[in-house]
Enzyme design. Structure first.
Site, mmCIF file in Angstrom:
data_model
loop_
_atom_site.group_PDB
_atom_site.id
_atom_site.type_symbol
_atom_site.label_atom_id
_atom_site.label_comp_id
_atom_site.label_asym_id
_atom_site.label_seq_id
_atom_site.Cartn_x
_atom_site.Cartn_y
_atom_site.Cartn_z
ATOM 1 N N LYS A 294 0.855 -1.191 0.000
ATOM 2 C CA LYS A 294 0.000 0.000 0.000
ATOM 3 C C LYS A 294 0.894 1.245 0.000
ATOM 4 O O LYS A 294 1.796 1.370 0.850
ATOM 5 C CB LYS A 294 -0.847 -0.035 1.274
ATOM 6 C CG LYS A 294 -2.212 0.602 1.177
ATOM 7 C CD LYS A 294 -2.965 0.298 2.485
ATOM 8 C CE LYS A 294 -4.316 0.902 2.527
ATOM 9 N NZ LYS A 294 -4.884 0.848 3.890
HETATM 10 O O1 G3P Z 1 -7.477 1.759 5.998
HETATM 11 C C1 G3P Z 1 -7.899 2.956 5.448
HETATM 12 C C2 G3P Z 1 -9.259 3.438 5.887
HETATM 13 O O2 G3P Z 1 -10.217 2.439 5.760
HETATM 14 C C3 G3P Z 1 -9.281 4.168 7.192
HETATM 15 O O3 G3P Z 1 -10.578 4.394 7.673
HETATM 16 O O4 G3P Z 1 -12.145 5.071 9.475
HETATM 17 O O5 G3P Z 1 -9.693 5.653 9.684
HETATM 18 O O6 G3P Z 1 -11.148 6.814 8.029
HETATM 19 P P1 G3P Z 1 -10.920 5.541 8.778
#
Ligand code: G3P
Length: 217
Positions: free
Chosen positions: A83
């Site tokens: 990633k």
């Molecule tokens: O892994 C990336 C993403 O899904 C992060 O989510 O909830 O931290 O915005 P969030």
């Protein structure tokens, strides 16, 4: 549509994988920082459990460092996906790693043109963050609509991995739009099973059965 769990927690991953509806896993530095132990060993264990794509993110910000880290991450297991962030260096690293046959997930994508750049650089996955856009009063799912339209116009093989999913409606809308994958925290995947009529209906079936036949089998 595939469902990935967005987590570095082995217990959560094991619990949901056992049900049989988890196709892959995404992690990020914030998620892995919450877990005790060596992150490479954790990623290896996740690959052994899920046997599907598992994203591990680089923390270098220069392309040469990202490529070096990408090689290390790819060596952990054949299921590993590297990633990288959507920066100039990240897109350059994506192009180079993809050219070597290493699968790349381009993350921190917040606009349709960023998704287009990731696809042009040969990304296997592109990760638009819907919840974080909603947080700033911009439609996250509106972005997914735009990316689906753009990718449909060309022959990009890049899969749209809807990230930062916060609730079941994100998943329903992503599926209706034809996005390839949603990655969600364990708690959100857990919510997908729930419906009050299922609970009430099952209680009534069991009560009626008990009245007629006595104790449960
Ligand atoms: O892994 C990336 C993403 O899904 C992060 O989510 O909830 O931290 O915005 P969030």
């Amino acid at each position: 549509m595939k469902i990935f769990i967005d987590s570095g927690n082995l217990k959560d991953i094991e619990t949901l994988a056992a049900i049989g509806i988890i196709d892959g896993v995404t992690t990020n530095p914030s998620l892995l920082a919450k877990e005790a132990g060596d992150y490479k060993q954790i990623l290896k264990k996740i690959c052994d459990i899920v046997k599907g794509p598992v994203s591990g993110e680089v923390v270098s910000t220069d392309w040469a460092g990202m490529i070096r880290e990408g090689h290390d991450i790819a060596k952990i297991d054949s299921h590993m996906i590297v990633k990288v962030p959507l920066t100039r260096d990240g897109v350059r690293a994506c192009k180079a790693l993809s050219g070597e046959g290493i699968k790349v997930n381009v993350t921190l994508v917040f606009s349709a043109v960023q998704a287009l750049l990731a696809a042009k650089a040969g990304a296997t996955f592109v990760s638009p963050f819907v919840g974080r856009l909603d947080d700033i009063g911009t439609s996250g799912m509106g972005l997914i609509r735009e990316i689906v339209d753009i990718f449909d116009n060309y022959e990009f093989t890049t899969e749209i991995l809807v990230a930062s999913c916060r609730h079941p409606i994100h998943i329903v809308e992503a599926a209706r739009m034809g996005a390839d994958i949603c990655t969600c925290p364990a708690a959100v995947i857990d919510q997908l099973f729930n419906h009050p009529l299922t609970t009430i209906g099952l209680e009534k079936f069991l009560k009626d059965w008990e009245k007629a036949y006595g104790a449960k089998v």
